[in-house]
Design a protein around this motif. Structure first.
Motif, PDB file in Angstrom:
ATOM      1  N   LYS A   1       4.290  16.880  -1.166  1.00 22.12           N
ATOM      2  CA  LYS A   1       3.955  15.574  -0.581  1.00 22.12           C
ATOM      3  C   LYS A   1       5.216  14.756  -0.291  1.00 22.12           C
ATOM      4  CE  LYS A   1      -0.462  16.218  -1.546  1.00 22.12           C
ATOM      5  NZ  LYS A   1      -1.301  16.819  -0.566  1.00 22.12           N
ATOM      6  N   ILE A   2       5.166  14.007   0.795  1.00 17.65           N
ATOM      7  CA  ILE A   2       6.135  12.954   1.095  1.00 17.65           C
ATOM      8  C   ILE A   2       5.351  11.659   0.935  1.00 17.65           C
ATOM      9  CG2 ILE A   2       7.521  11.843   2.894  1.00 17.65           C
ATOM     10  CD1 ILE A   2       7.905  14.653   4.106  1.00 17.65           C
ATOM     11  N   THR A   3       5.907  10.688   0.209  1.00 20.74           N
ATOM     12  CA  THR A   3       5.178   9.432   0.006  1.00 20.74           C
ATOM     13  C   THR A   3       6.021   8.236   0.444  1.00 20.74           C
ATOM     14  OG1 THR A   3       5.942   9.169  -2.281  1.00 20.74           O
ATOM     15  CG2 THR A   3       3.878  10.374  -1.950  1.00 20.74           C
ATOM     16  N   PHE A   4       5.321   7.219   0.897  1.00 18.19           N
ATOM     17  CA  PHE A   4       5.943   5.926   1.142  1.00 18.19           C
ATOM     18  C   PHE A   4       5.076   4.884   0.467  1.00 18.19           C
ATOM     19  CE2 PHE A   4       6.568   1.939   3.447  1.00 18.19           C
ATOM     20  CZ  PHE A   4       7.926   1.780   3.214  1.00 18.19           C
ATOM     21  N   ASP A   5       5.664   4.133  -0.449  1.00 17.89           N
ATOM     22  CA  ASP A   5       4.964   3.056  -1.145  1.00 17.89           C
ATOM     23  C   ASP A   5       5.516   1.736  -0.637  1.00 17.89           C
ATOM     24  OD1 ASP A   5       3.341   4.656  -2.928  1.00 17.89           O
ATOM     25  OD2 ASP A   5       5.227   5.195  -3.908  1.00 17.89           O
ATOM     26  N   ALA A   6       4.699   1.030   0.134  1.00 16.09           N
ATOM     27  CA  ALA A   6       5.105  -0.262   0.687  1.00 16.09           C
ATOM     28  C   ALA A   6       4.941  -1.338  -0.377  1.00 16.09           C
ATOM     29  CB  ALA A   6       4.279  -0.602   1.916  1.00 16.09           C
ATOM     30  N   ASP A   7       6.059  -1.945  -0.765  1.00 17.56           N
ATOM     31  CA  ASP A   7       6.020  -3.060  -1.713  1.00 17.56           C
ATOM     32  C   ASP A   7       5.513  -4.320  -1.027  1.00 17.56           C
ATOM     33  OD1 ASP A   7       7.246  -1.430  -3.671  1.00 17.56           O
ATOM     34  OD2 ASP A   7       9.222  -1.980  -2.915  1.00 17.56           O
ATOM     35  N   ARG A   8       5.894  -4.451   0.250  1.00 18.89           N
ATOM     36  CA  ARG A   8       5.531  -5.672   0.969  1.00 18.89           C
ATOM     37  C   ARG A   8       5.629  -5.439   2.472  1.00 18.89           C
ATOM     38  NH1 ARG A   8       4.430 -10.643  -0.592  1.00 18.89           N
ATOM     39  NH2 ARG A   8       4.990 -12.429   0.670  1.00 18.89           N
ATOM     40  N   ILE A   9       4.603  -5.842   3.177  1.00 19.57           N
ATOM     41  CA  ILE A   9       4.601  -5.878   4.636  1.00 19.57           C
ATOM     42  C   ILE A   9       4.382  -7.341   5.001  1.00 19.57           C
ATOM     43  CG2 ILE A   9       3.506  -5.052   6.744  1.00 19.57           C
ATOM     44  CD1 ILE A   9       2.494  -2.641   5.056  1.00 19.57           C
TER      45      ILE A   9
ATOM     46  N   GLY B   1       0.819  -1.202   0.000  1.00 20.63           N
ATOM     47  CA  GLY B   1       0.000   0.000   0.000  1.00 20.63           C
ATOM     48  C   GLY B   1       0.846   1.243   0.000  1.00 20.63           C
ATOM     49  N   GLY B   2       0.202   2.360   0.242  1.00 21.97           N
ATOM     50  CA  GLY B   2       0.900   3.628   0.196  1.00 21.97           C
ATOM     51  C   GLY B   2       0.444   4.579   1.268  1.00 21.97           C
ATOM     52  N   LEU B   3       1.309   5.539   1.551  1.00 25.19           N
ATOM     53  CA  LEU B   3       1.053   6.559   2.547  1.00 25.19           C
ATOM     54  C   LEU B   3       1.496   7.896   1.966  1.00 25.19           C
ATOM     55  CD1 LEU B   3       0.319   7.078   5.584  1.00 25.19           C
ATOM     56  CD2 LEU B   3       2.751   6.773   6.051  1.00 25.19           C
ATOM     57  N   VAL B   4       0.662   8.922   2.091  1.00 29.27           N
ATOM     58  CA  VAL B   4       0.979  10.254   1.575  1.00 29.27           C
ATOM     59  C   VAL B   4       0.870  11.251   2.723  1.00 29.27           C
ATOM     60  CG1 VAL B   4       0.346  12.067  -0.062  1.00 29.27           C
ATOM     61  CG2 VAL B   4       0.075   9.669  -0.707  1.00 29.27           C
ATOM     62  N   ILE B   5       1.929  12.038   2.905  1.00 28.29           N
ATOM     63  CA  ILE B   5       1.950  13.059   3.945  1.00 28.29           C
ATOM     64  C   ILE B   5       2.031  14.417   3.275  1.00 28.29           C
ATOM     65  CG2 ILE B   5       3.225  13.980   5.919  1.00 28.29           C
ATOM     66  CD1 ILE B   5       4.378  11.087   6.235  1.00 28.29           C
ATOM     67  N   ASP B   6       1.120  15.292   3.625  1.00 29.12           N
ATOM     68  CA  ASP B   6       1.132  16.662   3.126  1.00 29.12           C
ATOM     69  C   ASP B   6       2.174  17.434   3.934  1.00 29.12           C
ATOM     70  OD1 ASP B   6       0.631  19.227   2.259  1.00 29.12           O
ATOM     71  OD2 ASP B   6      -1.486  19.214   2.783  1.00 29.12           O
ATOM     72  N   VAL B   7       3.231  17.910   3.281  1.00 28.35           N
ATOM     73  CA  VAL B   7       4.326  18.596   3.970  1.00 28.35           C
ATOM     74  C   VAL B   7       3.802  19.769   4.793  1.00 28.35           C
ATOM     75  CG1 VAL B   7       6.467  19.908   3.643  1.00 28.35           C
ATOM     76  CG2 VAL B   7       6.072  17.832   2.322  1.00 28.35           C
ATOM     77  N   ALA B   8       2.808  20.486   4.292  1.00 29.69           N
ATOM     78  CA  ALA B   8       2.256  21.633   5.015  1.00 29.69           C
ATOM     79  C   ALA B   8       1.587  21.223   6.326  1.00 29.69           C
ATOM     80  CB  ALA B   8       1.268  22.386   4.134  1.00 29.69           C
ATOM     81  N   SER B   9       1.259  19.943   6.474  1.00 30.86           N
ATOM     82  CA  SER B   9       0.576  19.486   7.689  1.00 30.86           C
ATOM     83  C   SER B   9       1.543  19.068   8.793  1.00 30.86           C
ATOM     84  CB  SER B   9      -0.341  18.306   7.359  1.00 30.86           C
ATOM     85  OG  SER B   9       0.421  17.124   7.145  1.00 30.86           O
ATOM     86  N   ILE B  10       2.833  19.043   8.520  1.00 24.31           N
ATOM     87  CA  ILE B  10       3.808  18.619   9.530  1.00 24.31           C
ATOM     88  C   ILE B  10       3.784  19.604  10.690  1.00 24.31           C
ATOM     89  CG2 ILE B  10       6.262  18.279  10.014  1.00 24.31           C
ATOM     90  CD1 ILE B  10       6.518  17.221   7.134  1.00 24.31           C
ATOM     91  N   ASP B  11       3.610  19.070  11.887  1.00 16.65           N
ATOM     92  CA  ASP B  11       3.502  19.909  13.082  1.00 16.65           C
ATOM     93  C   ASP B  11       4.386  19.328  14.179  1.00 16.65           C
ATOM     94  OD1 ASP B  11       2.798  21.468  15.228  1.00 16.65           O
ATOM     95  OD2 ASP B  11       0.680  20.926  15.213  1.00 16.65           O
ATOM     96  N   SER B  12       5.509  20.004  14.437  1.00 16.90           N
ATOM     97  CA  SER B  12       6.436  19.550  15.473  1.00 16.90           C
ATOM     98  C   SER B  12       6.187  20.264  16.801  1.00 16.90           C
ATOM     99  CB  SER B  12       7.881  19.795  15.024  1.00 16.90           C
ATOM    100  OG  SER B  12       8.160  21.191  15.008  1.00 16.90           O
ATOM    101  N   LYS B  13       5.128  21.064  16.855  1.00 24.99           N
ATOM    102  CA  LYS B  13       4.772  21.848  18.044  1.00 24.99           C
ATOM    103  C   LYS B  13       5.753  22.982  18.290  1.00 24.99           C
ATOM    104  CE  LYS B  13       1.445  18.927  18.908  1.00 24.99           C
ATOM    105  NZ  LYS B  13       0.473  18.936  17.872  1.00 24.99           N
ATOM    106  N   HIS B  14       6.467  23.406  17.234  1.00 24.97           N
ATOM    107  CA  HIS B  14       7.409  24.519  17.326  1.00 24.97           C
ATOM    108  C   HIS B  14       7.295  25.301  16.017  1.00 24.97           C
ATOM    109  CE1 HIS B  14      11.241  26.660  17.458  1.00 24.97           C
ATOM    110  NE2 HIS B  14      11.236  26.435  18.761  1.00 24.97           N
ATOM    111  N   THR B  15       6.583  26.424  16.053  1.00 28.63           N
ATOM    112  CA  THR B  15       6.237  27.175  14.842  1.00 28.63           C
ATOM    113  C   THR B  15       7.449  27.554  14.009  1.00 28.63           C
ATOM    114  OG1 THR B  15       4.288  28.036  15.966  1.00 28.63           O
ATOM    115  CG2 THR B  15       4.989  29.200  13.973  1.00 28.63           C
TER     116      THR B  15
END
Length: 129
Positions: A48-56, A15-29
């Protein structure tokens, strides 16, 4: 964050995972602003940052080996890491892992020597059916 992928009868998955870079929140503006800048993740050009899992693949009753491809700033690298998972009710599972990456492999610079050595990304991901 969005993700999807099928679970095979043998217990393996992909499967895959997509992270919107603008949504990254480290609690430090100030740090978050810098992370999104052209010097770091360059959210304007690479939103976007993506991770495409070939196999788990399950490796035990609550563990798995995850293999796939991580793409950051338009650069992709193969990635493999162990993960633990636990059921959460009838239709959900939580996957936890600590993933080590070398930021330089993705074009991330080391401004003012702030990042030393590899970076560790802690994942706590909830998957539902």
């Amino acid at each position: 964050m969005q993700g999807s992928g099928p679970l095979a009868p043998a217990g393996t998955a992909d499967g895959g995972l997509v992270i919107d870079v603008a949504s990254i929140d480290s609690k430090h503006t100030k740090r978050d602003t810098h992370l999104r800048s052209k010097d770091m993740l360059n959210a304007g050009s690479f939103p976007k940052i993506t991770f495409d899992a070939d196999r788990i693949t399950p490796t035990g009753s609550n563990s798995a080996d995850v293999q796939g491809k991580l793409t950051v700033r338009g650069t992709s690298r193969k990635l493999s890491f162990p993960a633990n998972f636990s059921p959460r009710g009838a239709n959900a599972v939580v996957l936890c892992a600590a993933v080590e990456i070398d930021p330089a492999q993705f074009g991330l610079k080391n401004p003012l020597g702030m990042m030393k050595g590899p970076a560790v990304i802690d994942l706590d991901l909830r998957f539902t059916a």
